[in-house]
Structures are given as C-alpha cells and as structure tokens.
Design an enzyme around this catalytic site. Structure first.
Site, PDB file in Angstrom:
ATOM      1  CD  GLU A 264      -2.958  -0.719   3.015  1.00 20.82           C
ATOM      2  OE1 GLU A 264      -2.807   0.701   3.066  1.00 20.82           O
ATOM      3  OE2 GLU A 264      -3.615  -1.723   3.144  1.00 20.82           O
ATOM      4  CD  GLU A 318     -12.137   0.838   0.083  1.00 23.28           C
ATOM      5  OE1 GLU A 318     -12.994   0.927   0.436  1.00 23.28           O
ATOM      6  OE2 GLU A 318     -10.830   1.223  -0.512  1.00 23.28           O
ATOM      7  CE  LYS A 321     -10.403   2.959   4.107  1.00 18.26           C
ATOM      8  NZ  LYS A 321      -9.185   3.291   4.156  1.00 18.26           N
ATOM      9  CD  GLU A 327      -7.766   6.102   6.351  1.00 21.93           C
ATOM     10  OE1 GLU A 327      -8.269   5.570   5.706  1.00 21.93           O
ATOM     11  OE2 GLU A 327      -6.109   6.811   6.103  1.00 21.93           O
TER      12      GLU A 327
END
Length: 458
Positions: A264, A318, A321, A327
């Site tokens: 990541e 997303e 999240k 985030e």
C-alpha cells in the site's frame, strides 16, 4: 489502512511465484470495497484491463470477485482478514477448509499469486500472537494441495512497526515487536521463499511534518536531496528513504535476503483542514511520479539492485470508510469509473494534471482542472458553500442566474459546481481553494451540466 506518522500505481504489483524481481519494478492496485456505490466486479475487471493493469490486491476472498477475475489475466492477492486469525492459528483443519473453500475452486482460472494473512497486525496487539501460527497453518494447507510453490504467504505490516526511521540507516523495528512478531515472521518468509509486505505512506510523514519535509521531496519532484548522516547515502524521495529504513531494520536482524513488496502507498486527493498536502494536484504528482520511478527500474540507495514492487492505494474512493476525509479519497477513480485525476498508468508521458509548482507557501496546479461539488454532500452544506462563493468569495455567479447561460439545469449541485469552479479558477487553482467545507473536489475532465461550459482560468 491505518493513519500513522512516520518518520510511504499503476500497471500493478506482486511478484510472480517464479521470480522476485525483474529488470524494472512492477505496479499493482488495491481494490478495496468499503463503499455502497461501486461498479460490479465484472465492470471492475474491464476497467482494470482498459488501463492495462495486470495485478490487483483484495482485502478478502469474496467469491463473486474471484469469479469475475477468472481468465482475466490479472494476478490477484487475496486476504484472510484479521478477524479470522485466531481460528486460523488454532486449527489446521480451519485453514484446510479455508483453502478448500476460498482458493481451490478458483485457482488457476483466477490467478491467485499470494495470500495476505491479516493486515497491519502490528497495530493490533490482540492478534500479534496469532499471526505467524496462522501463516504457518495456511502454508501447510497450500502445501497439501501442492499450491505452496505458486501462491505465496505473507502479511502487510504498517510503517509504524519501526521504532526508528530517520535517518534511514537508523531504521529498527520496535523492540516489543521483534520477538513476538517480526523475527518469527521474517524466519517464516525466508523459509518459504516469500517476501515481506509493507504499507508505507510518505503523505503521513509530510502532513505531520510539513515544516521539516519538503513537498518536492515527498512527491518525487526535483529537489536537492537529503544525505543520510549514518551511511552517507543521498535520497531524493521520501518513499525511498522510508523503504530503506525498513531494509535497515531487516538488516539489523540479519534478513538482508528477504525481499519486500510495498502493498500500500498513495496520496489522498482530499483531506480535512489539518491534513496538509491532501489535494488532487499533489496526489497526481505523487502517484504519477511513483509509477514512472517504479517502471524506470532500479532500487533504493541501500538496495540498488532490487527493483521496486508497489501496489497503489487505491482503485476507488470508498465512501463508507471511517476516519478523516482523506480515508475516503485515495482512489484513482470515482465509483462512476471516471478518473479523479489523470496520470499515466504505464509510466509513459506526463501527468494530465501537471506537477504543481511552488509559489511561496502556495501550491498551484499547472494542468487543466476544474472544481465541482460533491453530489453526496448535504443540501445545507452545498448551499452554504454556494452562498459564500458568490458572496465573500467574489466568484462570477452571473451565468447561473435565472435566464443566464448556465442556469439550466437548475439543480443545487450544478449551480454550486459552477460557483466553486469560478472561485477555484479565480484563485489560480491554488491548493485549498477547492474545498468549501469538504463538499468540493478537483476533477481533470470538463464538468458536464446541460450546455454549460465551465471556465478553465481567468
């Protein structure tokens, strides 16, 4: 992914089972699904193929996703989530069943290349004792199916597993993790010819220490570099400095022969007010320049002959999240499959959102970008932002008045987008001028609201 301070693309990553390294590095993408508005897995496969992406990493082993990737030519890393670690550590029969259920029916049509056992367990003390036993049991389960040579077992650790990371030569793992987690895991990885998975985000280091870390250094842009006082090596990117801190920590434990994959890394296109540097221009620079760096070949100053293998975080924004705004804004794509910003995913050419340039303390985007409203934002916040832009912000809102050229469609989102973009362009697309209380974001494709044309500069 965990936000932590420091002291961490697109064509896609993960080493093949037969080789740890190639002449150039490899790029992969994380396909997270903590959202309620994403395209179907079949559509995702087509998106990846259209972008020439051949490697992806999942956070589970969802059967619908695994089936969608069958015969796609895309290599997958699947995952056994943290909540399953205790059962996997305590029972060989559990891992036998897990492999029989989650791997055997799909492989090799679905090209599963590795299993990530847990995620960032080093920040989850309850699961630390279970990690390596779970990895060992899964390995034995793969071995019983004669899959141990083609599917690797590893586990992503977060960068804050290090107790020291600056300068890079001082890199060591936290003392409390060495005997309980790191040493036994590295022994397992060496024994099974696998590799260490590391999640590293220069963004966190820069955002928390922007008064000490140069933005160009964090974004792979030309800079004077930083010399490591311990070994004399010169670094021109924070990413490589962080990676070498991991290598130094491994070397201190005498595991120089274990390879590393960055599972990541990324940069958010939006963030809260205190998340310094979180914007689309910086995200485009970081991710675009990282892709070029990886695909150019070569390694870090400490391991120059080990090509960089990296999975970019993440494929989509997303929306479910939790945590800070960043985030939910690491994606290269919106859920509608439009790019959040344009970068080359193959390392060729320049980023469509050109690298930002510094003007004093400001960061100004030099590519063609627009500011638009977030359709999911509340009407109250959108209206407040619209009122401010047309009032104190001095945006040119005449075209969205009744009867004017951009009045139709007469929706709040369309009008707010026009006003937000007018202010953004008026301010030369400077960093922080497309936010409006978190209800706006930068895009690299011209907005489409009726017949209205959005300006690109004043």
């Amino acid at each position: 992914m965990v936000s932590y301070l420091p002291c961490l693309l697109f064509s896609l990553l993960l080493l093949s089972s037969s080789s740890f390294a190639a002449e150039t590095g490899k790029i992969g993408i994380n396909y997270g699904r903590i959202a309620n508005n994403l395209p179907t897995p079949t559509q995702v496969v087509q998106l990846l193929k259209s972008q020439s992406i051949t490697r992806a990493k999942l956070y589970d082993s969802d059967p619908t996703v695994l089936k969608a990737f069958a015969n796609s030519g895309i290599s997958l890393v699947v995952a056994l989530p943290n909540e399953n670690l205790t059962a996997a550590a305590n029972s060989q029969s559990y891992t036998d069943t897990w492999v029989e259920t989650n791997i055997v029916p799909y492989h090799p049509a679905t090209a599963i290349s590795a299993i990530a056992v847990g995620n960032e367990v080093n920040v989850d003390s309850n699961n630390v004792p279970h990690l390596v036993p779970a990895m060992s049991n899964l390995y034995e389960s793969l071995k019983s199916k004669k899959l141990d040579d083609v599917i690797k077992i590893s586990s992503p650790i977060s960068f804050n597993a290090l107790g020291s990371s600056y300068p890079s030569s001082s890199g060591v793992f936290k003392e409390e993790l060495v005997s309980t987690l790191v040493q036994p895991m590295l022994e397992f990885l060496k024994k099974t010819s696998s590799y260490l998975m590391v999640n590293a985000y220069p963004f966190f280091a820069y955002s928390g220490n922007s008064d000490q870390i140069g933005l160009d250094y964090a974004l792979f842009r030309p800079n004077s570099g930083v010399v490591d006082s311990g070994n004399g090596l010169k670094y021109t990117s924070l990413f490589e400095a962080q990676l070498d801190a991991v290598f130094a920590a491994m070397s201190a434990l005498k595991f120089d022969d274990v390879k590393v994959v960055v599972t990541e890394t990324g940069w958010p296109s939006q963030g809260d007010e205190n998340e310094v540097g979180a914007n689309a221009a910086n995200a485009a620079s970081y991710n675009g320049n990282l892709v070029k760096r990886v695909l150019t070949g070569g390694g870090t100053p400490l391991r120059p002959n080990d090509p960089l293998d990296v999975y970019l975080f993440a494929l989509f924004n997303e929306n479910q999240k939790t945590g800070p705004t960043s985030e939910r804004n690491y994606g290269l794509f919106y859920p509608n499959q439009e790019k959040v910003y344009s970068i080359s995913l193959t390392g060729a050419g320049a980023a469509a959102v050109a690298p930002a340039v510094n003007e004093g303390s400001k960061v100004i985007v030099t590519g063609q970008t627009w500011c638009v409203a977030n359709e999911e934002a509340s009407k109250e916040k959108l209206q407040n932002g619209l009122d401010w832009a047309c009032g104190a912000g001095q945006a040119d809102c005449r075209p969205i008045q009744p009867g004017a050229t951009c009045y139709n469609p007469g929706s709040l989102v369309a009008h707010a987008s026009y006003a937000f973009n007018s202010y953004y362009q008026l301010k030369a697309r400077a960093s922080g001028t497309c936010d409006f209380g978190g209800v706006a974001h930068v895009v690299s494709q011209s907005p489409k609201f009726g017949a209205c044309t959005f300006p690109t500069g004043y």
